[in-house]
Scaffold this motif. Structure first.
Motif, short mmCIF file in Angstrom:
data_model
loop_
_atom_site.label_atom_id
_atom_site.label_comp_id
_atom_site.label_asym_id
_atom_site.label_seq_id
_atom_site.Cartn_x
_atom_site.Cartn_y
_atom_site.Cartn_z
N HIS A 249 -1.21 6.20 6.69
CA HIS A 249 -1.63 4.85 6.32
C HIS A 249 -0.68 3.79 6.87
O HIS A 249 -0.64 2.67 6.38
CB HIS A 249 -1.82 4.75 4.81
CG HIS A 249 -2.91 5.67 4.35
ND1 HIS A 249 -4.24 5.42 4.61
CD2 HIS A 249 -2.86 6.86 3.71
CE1 HIS A 249 -4.97 6.41 4.13
NE2 HIS A 249 -4.16 7.30 3.59
N THR A 251 -0.21 1.24 9.83
CA THR A 251 -1.14 0.55 10.72
C THR A 251 -0.71 0.75 12.17
O THR A 251 0.42 0.42 12.55
CB THR A 251 -1.18 -0.96 10.40
OG1 THR A 251 -1.60 -1.13 9.05
CG2 THR A 251 -2.15 -1.68 11.32
N PRO A 254 -4.20 -2.96 14.38
CA PRO A 254 -4.72 -3.90 13.38
C PRO A 254 -6.19 -4.23 13.56
O PRO A 254 -6.87 -4.60 12.59
CB PRO A 254 -3.85 -5.14 13.59
CG PRO A 254 -2.60 -4.63 14.23
CD PRO A 254 -3.02 -3.48 15.08
N ALA A 258 -12.10 0.74 9.92
CA ALA A 258 -11.77 0.75 8.49
C ALA A 258 -11.29 2.13 8.07
O ALA A 258 -11.76 3.15 8.57
CB ALA A 258 -12.97 0.32 7.67
N CYS A 259 -10.35 2.13 7.14
CA CYS A 259 -9.79 3.38 6.61
C CYS A 259 -10.27 3.54 5.17
O CYS A 259 -10.49 2.55 4.46
CB CYS A 259 -8.27 3.31 6.66
SG CYS A 259 -7.43 4.78 6.00
N CYS A 261 -8.61 4.01 2.70
CA CYS A 261 -7.67 3.38 1.77
C CYS A 261 -7.98 1.91 1.55
O CYS A 261 -7.38 1.28 0.68
CB CYS A 261 -6.24 3.54 2.29
SG CYS A 261 -5.82 2.46 3.69
N ARG A 263 -7.78 -0.43 4.09
CA ARG A 263 -7.19 -1.21 5.17
C ARG A 263 -7.92 -0.90 6.48
O ARG A 263 -8.90 -0.16 6.49
CB ARG A 263 -5.70 -0.93 5.30
CG ARG A 263 -4.92 -1.23 4.02
CD ARG A 263 -3.45 -0.88 4.17
NE ARG A 263 -2.69 -1.15 2.96
CZ ARG A 263 -2.55 -0.31 1.95
NH1 ARG A 263 -3.13 0.88 2.00
NH2 ARG A 263 -1.84 -0.64 0.89
N CYS A 266 -5.46 2.13 10.28
CA CYS A 266 -4.48 3.15 9.90
C CYS A 266 -4.54 4.32 10.86
O CYS A 266 -5.58 4.61 11.47
CB CYS A 266 -4.75 3.66 8.49
SG CYS A 266 -4.53 2.45 7.18
#
Length: 401
Positions: A249, A251, A254, A258-259, A261, A263, A266
């Motif tokens: 997790h 980064t 950027p 999408a992860c 988690c 964010r 990742c």
């Protein structure tokens, strides 16, 4: 499954000395009582008393005499431990794995059961783990061995009590897995512990892998979750809350996908097994979520072996992301080697060249950390769980009669 206690914490000099003798025999067998005394600093009377006790409890056995020394022939010692076993379980992307080992490290069983944990509830996963554990315990005890403990590996944050605080890969939050599994097994007379899968995998590497005995080592898990088990100066690096190693997790891009988690960009969202399948086999999306990844991995391997340009380019890109993540680890903890497991090892012939180039470009100084595929296969975390289940004996505590 936490770090072995230091002798100063044991409060029992004999227990500490027992651990010293067992460790010496494990590493240097066959060896004599005199060898143990000479190399450990324990006096001969203490060694003789401890060895007698360990033979009585069938943790050590005599193997005969050696003539290849000055003076009288000596009786040599090796680990016994045949009456005892540790059991390890691991929750993977599409399977549960069970491994049992004896005190000498010999595998007694390796089982895999298809199970789509990411789409199962915690209760369903606990039930499946308990069923697999009962079968494995039955097999081991049927051979006349006593199970000394069960160690379970899961992808995610695991606290010292065995509660999975967070596992984006499984969709879990605050699941008291150790307690639930003990209950499902009806409070067995052996310990049930839970740890992060990467932590257990690096313990397996240190004991059974191609870098056995290494003191500075990282195992990077491959699967639905990406985590790092880190050995630094011979000890497992856990951090203040036990959550160290969550490199998945960090980064990396950027602007990336999408992860789970919450964010974006990742490492796990770029090189985790579901991400790899989505990137290289986009046609699988039409069939819904993948619950059995083995056929998809075989397709990727076949296409890569046929030099499919799209797949080869995708693997090179994934390899660069992998190298970026490994460089973060190398710059932070300076390991001798980082070993990748799971699908990262399976696809290693195509991922690692680009990953090594990226690693060299991002580390200071370059060339100090080797990046290799693990030789332990998909059973690394379960093997580490079985090894950790024997930690009590190896720290000098005698098993119950």
């Amino acid at each position: 499954m936490r770090n072995d206690p230091r002798p100063s914490d044991l409060g029992d000099v004999r227990v500490a000395n027992r651990a010293v003798v067992l460790r010496h025999v494990r590493v240097h067998a066959p060896c004599s009582r005199a060898d143990i005394a000479a190399h450990t600093g324990l006096n001969k009377a203490t060694v003789s008393s401890l060895v007698t006790e360990l033979i009585d409890r069938r943790l050590v056995r005599e193997t005969g005499l050696t003539e290849h020394r000055v003076g009288r022939p000596a009786t040599m010692l090796v680990l016994d431990g045949e009456p005892y076993a540790g059991l390890g379980l691991a929750v993977g992307a599409d399977e549960l794995v069970a491994v049992a080992v004896d005190l000498g490290g010999d595998r007694l069983l390796t089982w895999r059961r298809a199970f789509a944990a990411p789409s199962a509830s915690p209760g369903e996963t606990v039930g499946a783990l308990a069923a697999l554990a009962r079968r494995a315990v039955g097999r081991v005890t049927g051979q006349g061995r006593a199970v000394l403990g069960v160690g379970v590996g899961v992808p995610g944050l695991v606290d010292p009590a065995g509660c999975v605080s967070l596992s984006p890969a499984l969709g879990w939050r605050d699941v008291a897995l150790a307690d639930l599994l003990r209950g499902a097994l009806r409070e067995p007379d052996f310990a049930v512990t839970v740890d992060n899968a990467a932590n257990l995998a690096v313990l397996a590497e240190q004991r059974h892998g191609g870098h056995a005995g290494a003191t500075d080592l990282v195992h990077l898990t491959g699967g639905t979750g990406i985590g790092a088990g880190v050995l630094a100066a011979g000890r497992l690096l856990r951090g203040g809350r036990g959550f160290a190693g969550e490199i998945g997790h960090a980064t990396v891009d950027p602007a990336g996908p999408a992860c789970p988690c919450g964010r974006a960009g990742c490492l796990e969202a770029l090189i985790g097994l579901p991400a790899v399948v989505r990137r290289l086999l986009p046609d699988t999306a039409a069939d819904g979520p993948v619950t059995d990844f083995l056929p998809e991995l075989e397709r990727i391997r076949a296409l890569a072996g046929q030099d499919d340009p799209t797949v080869r380019a995708g693997l090179a890109e994934i390899g660069r992301h992998l190298g970026h993540g490994v460089a973060l680890l190398a710059n932070l903890v300076d390991p001798d080697a980082v070993l990748v497991g799971g699908h990262l090892a399976t696809l290693g012939p195509w991922l690692l060249p680009a990953a090594r180039a990226e690693l060299a470009a991002r580390t200071l100084p370059p060339g100090g950390c080797r990046l290799e595929a693990s030789t332990l296969g998909g059973a690394a975390a379960a093997l580490g769980g079985a090894t950790a289940a024997l930690a009590g004996v190896e720290s000098g505590r005698l098993p119950a009669r």
